[in-house]
Write a protein that holds these residues in place. Structure first.
Motif, PDB file in Angstrom:
ATOM      1  N   MET A  36      42.454  38.434  30.216  1.00 41.89           N
ATOM      2  CA  MET A  36      42.537  39.878  30.417  1.00 41.89           C
ATOM      3  C   MET A  36      41.831  40.251  31.715  1.00 41.89           C
ATOM      4  O   MET A  36      41.065  39.479  32.280  1.00 41.89           O
ATOM      5  N   ASP A  37      42.084  41.482  32.143  1.00 42.26           N
ATOM      6  CA  ASP A  37      41.366  42.032  33.281  1.00 42.26           C
ATOM      7  C   ASP A  37      39.961  42.400  32.811  1.00 42.26           C
ATOM      8  O   ASP A  37      39.806  42.898  31.693  1.00 42.26           O
ATOM      9  N   PRO A  38      38.895  42.162  33.645  1.00 41.89           N
ATOM     10  CA  PRO A  38      37.550  42.547  33.197  1.00 41.89           C
ATOM     11  C   PRO A  38      37.478  44.003  32.745  1.00 41.89           C
ATOM     12  O   PRO A  38      36.840  44.332  31.736  1.00 41.89           O
ATOM     13  N   ALA A  39      38.178  44.878  33.478  1.00 43.63           N
ATOM     14  CA  ALA A  39      38.142  46.297  33.110  1.00 43.63           C
ATOM     15  C   ALA A  39      38.754  46.519  31.733  1.00 43.63           C
ATOM     16  O   ALA A  39      38.323  47.398  30.971  1.00 43.63           O
ATOM     17  N   ALA A  40      39.763  45.683  31.407  1.00 40.79           N
ATOM     18  CA  ALA A  40      40.400  45.820  30.097  1.00 40.79           C
ATOM     19  C   ALA A  40      39.460  45.400  28.983  1.00 40.79           C
ATOM     20  O   ALA A  40      39.489  45.957  27.881  1.00 40.79           O
ATOM     21  N   VAL A  41      38.593  44.395  29.289  1.00 42.54           N
ATOM     22  CA  VAL A  41      37.612  43.968  28.285  1.00 42.54           C
ATOM     23  C   VAL A  41      36.631  45.106  28.026  1.00 42.54           C
ATOM     24  O   VAL A  41      36.314  45.431  26.878  1.00 42.54           O
ATOM     25  N   VAL A  42      36.166  45.752  29.112  1.00 42.81           N
ATOM     26  CA  VAL A  42      35.252  46.888  28.967  1.00 42.81           C
ATOM     27  C   VAL A  42      35.935  47.982  28.147  1.00 42.81           C
ATOM     28  O   VAL A  42      35.327  48.605  27.268  1.00 42.81           O
ATOM     29  N   GLU A  43      37.217  48.169  28.403  1.00 40.03           N
ATOM     30  CA  GLU A  43      37.977  49.206  27.688  1.00 40.03           C
ATOM     31  C   GLU A  43      38.032  48.903  26.189  1.00 40.03           C
ATOM     32  O   GLU A  43      37.891  49.804  25.361  1.00 40.03           O
ATOM     33  N   TRP A  64      28.230  49.779  29.883  1.00 36.64           N
ATOM     34  CA  TRP A  64      28.879  48.819  30.779  1.00 36.64           C
ATOM     35  C   TRP A  64      29.604  49.530  31.914  1.00 36.64           C
ATOM     36  O   TRP A  64      29.658  49.029  33.028  1.00 36.64           O
ATOM     37  N   SER A  65      30.169  50.701  31.609  1.00 46.21           N
ATOM     38  CA  SER A  65      30.927  51.388  32.659  1.00 46.21           C
ATOM     39  C   SER A  65      30.002  52.045  33.685  1.00 46.21           C
ATOM     40  O   SER A  65      30.433  52.412  34.761  1.00 46.21           O
ATOM     41  N   PHE A  66      28.708  52.179  33.353  1.00 48.87           N
ATOM     42  CA  PHE A  66      27.759  52.780  34.299  1.00 48.87           C
ATOM     43  C   PHE A  66      27.337  51.820  35.400  1.00 48.87           C
ATOM     44  O   PHE A  66      26.788  52.235  36.403  1.00 48.87           O
ATOM     45  N   LEU A 106      28.287  36.105  25.360  1.00 50.60           N
ATOM     46  CA  LEU A 106      27.727  36.220  26.712  1.00 50.60           C
ATOM     47  C   LEU A 106      28.775  35.897  27.778  1.00 50.60           C
ATOM     48  O   LEU A 106      28.828  36.553  28.811  1.00 50.60           O
ATOM     49  N   ILE A 107      29.597  34.879  27.483  1.00 58.09           N
ATOM     50  CA  ILE A 107      30.619  34.501  28.479  1.00 58.09           C
ATOM     51  C   ILE A 107      31.626  35.647  28.640  1.00 58.09           C
ATOM     52  O   ILE A 107      31.973  36.041  29.753  1.00 58.09           O
ATOM     53  N   VAL A 108      32.053  36.203  27.500  1.00 60.06           N
ATOM     54  CA  VAL A 108      33.021  37.302  27.550  1.00 60.06           C
ATOM     55  C   VAL A 108      32.420  38.506  28.284  1.00 60.06           C
ATOM     56  O   VAL A 108      33.054  39.103  29.160  1.00 60.06           O
ATOM     57  N   SER A 109      31.176  38.826  27.934  1.00 57.80           N
ATOM     58  CA  SER A 109      30.534  39.988  28.547  1.00 57.80           C
ATOM     59  C   SER A 109      30.282  39.761  30.032  1.00 57.80           C
ATOM     60  O   SER A 109      30.410  40.683  30.840  1.00 57.80           O
ATOM     61  N   VAL A 205      22.903  44.802  33.457  1.00 53.93           N
ATOM     62  CA  VAL A 205      23.063  45.358  32.113  1.00 53.93           C
ATOM     63  C   VAL A 205      22.190  44.539  31.172  1.00 53.93           C
ATOM     64  O   VAL A 205      22.238  43.306  31.208  1.00 53.93           O
ATOM     65  N   VAL A 206      21.382  45.206  30.401  1.00 49.76           N
ATOM     66  CA  VAL A 206      20.556  44.524  29.405  1.00 49.76           C
ATOM     67  C   VAL A 206      21.079  44.918  28.031  1.00 49.76           C
ATOM     68  O   VAL A 206      21.175  46.102  27.729  1.00 49.76           O
ATOM     69  N   ASN A 207      21.442  43.913  27.226  1.00 46.44           N
ATOM     70  CA  ASN A 207      21.951  44.180  25.888  1.00 46.44           C
ATOM     71  C   ASN A 207      21.256  43.306  24.868  1.00 46.44           C
ATOM     72  O   ASN A 207      20.809  42.197  25.172  1.00 46.44           O
TER      73      ASN A 207
END
Lengths: 450, 367
Positions: A36-43, A64-66, A106-109, A205-207
């Motif tokens: 997927m596109d990284p933006a799509a993952v965030v979506e 994540w979008s910030f 972590l890899i996905v993020s 980003v800290v999660n």
């Protein structure tokens, strides 16, 4: 039976190791996400309505979008595994038994955020888990899930594990970043926020561990499907680490549709209060959230059933409600002393204050000394009002939330259990021999399980 | 076209602090904007130091209420903010002394700061020029609600010139930033955490750097004191005088604290916010304690609110000469200047040649 998406495979023999994890559908999320596109993952994460599991409950997709994306500046993802809140031990369970779930998340993020160097900041006391994580990272690397050019997408990602040195404050995201950089773990003054200037002044980003692990089922199921679990804005599942006076302490995954009453009394979860005792109070979200007496815990002030959701637990604000927090569910039976408990927490916060800003540095120590006096029979009636005044002047006036975290438990204890404090002051000798007991806090309707 | 736009001055932000509106360039902190207004509008600052990067935000005395974030987003900020580390936005409305919340929080902060402070002002060298003392007079209470023993530390000698009295420290981190930013290698910092945190060197090292003496000047309390001045005198008995010398290391512009002809202490010159104007070197500060080492420029300006202004005169003001006005513009003749002015007294007349008492005729030489 609630739905499980994080711990559903935790019981499988050998799930800690790559082969078993892979055989049971592991790393499918990476395979799916990297196409997927990284933006799509965030979506997808946005659609899932996932909220930060570290305590504040901020929507992860929004966070994540910030993140700032200046040209040529690397970005970082940091996993906050500095789980030090008294009563919270959910991340430990997750990392110890299914470490690959975190690595996969972590890899996905990292893919979604464009982080080539991702860090796990783990508390120093979890020494043995560091080895487990290192082992999992090595296995993932050997199988091509980490390193250069993952799955021929051209995406490079390394995960580094950094141990903390035993400070609760390093769980605050900016203090964590300072500590990660090798400095003294003092929280930074915001703004700038880590999304703009984080690790080495790069967007970060800290999660929380659980948040990042939850990205895996979100990708596997799809954001919309994940959002169907739970109620309203409390979507998905939450790990609750239950402890205290319950029959079955441990880590439970709940799908945020059950009530607090069911969580405490059903055999599927905590199994009720042992030794035929009655429920007195409960801290529903880790030591820093307000304590609630039994009558306000099971029903809200409006008389509605209190549910294990972000909204329901905070219903009524701090006056009659509490918070979901980090999910450290601490149950007190009638034999527990609220004054002693508050003193113990005050001692903890005094010890853990970084000492940077004056209200927290001086105020936490002062509260501890007063509470010690009350607990050991030399308190005065004016001390109770003084405590209230001190906590009021700490709350909101500090750099980081540790000041608030130190003030809230004291405020809530005085708000709901003032007569117990007064009893301690009025009966200094008797209070050394016995506890105050249940008084009027108990819920009359509650089931007493023998 | 684009060049023309560049030449224009950057748009100024309008900010209202305590109902006074001023315009400041973007990137100015609320505190600095308030300092431009001056007076009581400027929040007190115990840890912020404009010359030190990264300082501020810690002491929480400069907390202010932001009643409106900006014109674009007029929502108030939910918490009080540290004015030293919050930048102004266009249309921001800030309340400092007009907000009860701020005054209450500030009183609380002062109480917290004084909780473990020994209040040994009568024997403290900083008394009279101590920021915490000023702050306590403004916001403190007459008595304490703290009933426990105060935190104490051993005194430490940090090298031959500086003594650390940690008991008085309020952990503002200014000395740490100073050492970080004006010396090459910092050897001291904050050890431990919480209310037992302390400023310390790594294993009893001494602070030896040509400019390390400046940590004494930045210290808002009497935690870091000048060993060459300790217990020598009270600051309000000495007279601050601006002086300079040719120093190969620093600007050489200092303030001498004198009593009679004796130089008791040398410090850097400070501005109206108590901040050092030019860093000075250790040679100037500790070694040059002779009036002959310095070119004295004159008395320094001391705020009349400071206790140091007691008995301190910056200049003598002569009364205005009004005689010329009274005499319609004619300059007065000085009667006593008999040799040049008086008609009776003529140097050509030899008084000894006159026999008997002199008469006006004796002087009438024209005859």
């Amino acid at each position: 039976m609630g739905r499980k998406v994080l711990l559903d495979k935790a019981h499988i023999e050998g799930i800690r190791y790559y082969d078993v994890y892979r055989k049971n559908g592991g790393y499918a999320a990476v395979e799916k996400a990297l196409k997927m596109d990284p933006a799509a993952v965030v979506e997808e994460v946005k659609k899932s309505g996932l909220r930060g599991r570290g305590g504040a409950g901020f929507p992860t997709g929004m966070k994540w979008s910030f993140i700032a994306k200046p040209e040529g500046v690397p970005r970082h993802l940091v996993c906050n595994a500095d789980e030090s809140e008294p009563g919270t031990f959910k991340d430990r369970y997750l990392m110890e038994f299914i470490p690959h779930l975190l690595i996969e998340g972590l890899i996905v993020s990292s893919w979604a955020l464009g982080s080539n160097n991702t860090y796990i900041y783990i508390r120093g006391e979890y020494a043995w888990i560091v080895d487990i994580l290192e082992q999992a990272i090595t296995e993932a690397k050997n199988n091509g899930w980490l390193g250069k050019n993952i799955m021929n997408t051209g995406f490079d990602c390394e995960i580094h594990v950094q141990r903390g040195a035993g400070a609760y404050i390093c769980g605050e995201e900016t203090a964590l970043i300072e500590s990660l950089e090798g400095k003294r773990g003092n929280p930074r003054i915001k703004p700038p926020f880590p999304a703009v200037k984080g690790v080495w002044d790069r967007p970060t980003v800290v999660n929380n561990v659980e948040t990042l692990a939850a990205v895996v089922p979100i990708i596997n199921l799809g954001g919309e499907e994940y959002a169907k679990i739970g109620v309203g804005k409390s979507t998905g599942t939450k790990l609750i680490s239950a402890c205290g006076n319950i029959k079955k302490p441990g880590v439970y995954e709940i799908d945020m549709t059950i009530s607090v009453e069911e969580f405490i009394y059903s055999d599927e979860y905590c199994g009720g209060i042992p030794n035929g005792k009655k429920l007195k109070a409960c801290i529903p979200g880790g030591s820093s959230v307000p304590i609630l007496p039994a009558n306000l815990l099971l029903k809200t002030a409006k008389g509605e059933q209190r549910m294990m959701t972000y909204e329901s637990l905070s219903d009524g604000g701090f006056a009659t409600g509490s918070m979901m927090g980090s999910g450290g569910f601490i149950v007190f039976d009638e034999d527990q002393c609220v004054v002693r408990h508050t003193y113990t927490l005050a001692r903890f916060y005094r010890h853990e204050s970084c000492g940077q800003c004056s209200p927290c540095r001086e105020g936490t120590g002062w509260m501890e000394k007063i509470l010690k006096n009350i607990e050991y029979g030399s308190g005065k009636m004016s001390d109770i009002d003084l405590l209230w005044d001190i906590q009021r002047r700490i709350e909101g006036n500090t750099i980081c939330p540790l000041g608030d975290a130190a003030a809230w438990p004291v405020a809530a204890a005085i708000r709901h259990f003032r007569d117990e404090f007064e009893w301690h002051v009025n009966n200094p000798e008797e209070s050394q021999r016995r506890n105050y007991g249940l008084a009027h806090y108990a819920d009359e309707r509650q089931v007493v399980v023998g | 076209m684009a060049e023309e736009v560049k030449k224009e001055a950057p748009k100024l932000f309008k900010v209202t602090i305590d109902n006074i509106t001023i315009e400041v360039p973007p990137g100015t902190s609320i505190l600095n904007a308030a300092r431009q207004i001056g007076g009581e509008v400027a929040p007190p600052a115990m840890c912020y130091y404009s010359k030190l990067q990264g300082s501020g935000g810690k002491c929480r005395t400069c907390l202010v209420e932001v009643a409106a974030g900006s014109t674009a987003d007029p929502r108030p900020m939910p918490k009080l903010v540290a004015s030293c580390r919050t930048n102004v936005m266009d249309g921001m409305i800030v309340k400092n002394i007009t907000s009860e919340k701020v005054i209450d929080a500030r009183n609380g902060v002062v109480e917290f700061l004084l909780l473990n402070h020994p209040l040994d002002c009568p024997i403290c060298d900083q008394a009279g020029e101590c920021h915490l003392q000023d702050l306590s007079y403004e916001h403190g209470k007459e008595s304490t609600r703290y009933e426990f023993s105060r935190r104490t530390f051993e005194k430490h000698d940090l090298g031959p010139y500086i003594q650390l009295h940690m008991t008085r420290c309020i952990l503002c981190y200014r000395c740490v930033f100073t050492a970080d930013q004006i010396s090459k290698k910092r050897v001291h910092g904050v050890l431990d955490r919480g209310d037992h945190a302390e400023i310390a060197t790594y294993i009893e090292k001494s602070l030896d750097n040509d400019f390390i003496g400046n940590v004494i000047d930045v210290c808002p309390v009497g935690a870091l004191t000048d060993k060459t001045f300790r217990f020598k005198n009270r600051v309000w008995f000495t007279k601050p005088v601006d002086a300079h010398r040719d120093c190969p290391k620093c600007s050489g512009k200092v303030q001498l604290w004198m009593r009679g002809k004796e130089v008791f202490r040398v410090t850097a010159r400070k501005d109206e916010w108590g901040e050092v104007k030019d860093w000075i070197c250790n040679d100037c500060r500790f070694e040059k304690k002779d009036t002959a080492d310095w070119t004295i420029e004159g008395p320094s300006h001391v705020s009349r609110h400071s206790v140091i202004s007691q008995g301190h005169y910056e200049k003598l003001e002569k009364p205005n000469e009004t005689l010329v006005k009274v005499l319609d513009g004619r300059a007065p003749k000085l009667l006593m200047d008999i040799h040049s002015v008086s008609e009776v007294n003529k140097p050509t007349v030899k008084l000894s040649a006159i026999e008997g008492p002199a008469h006006s005729d004796d002087f009438n030489t024209a005859k």
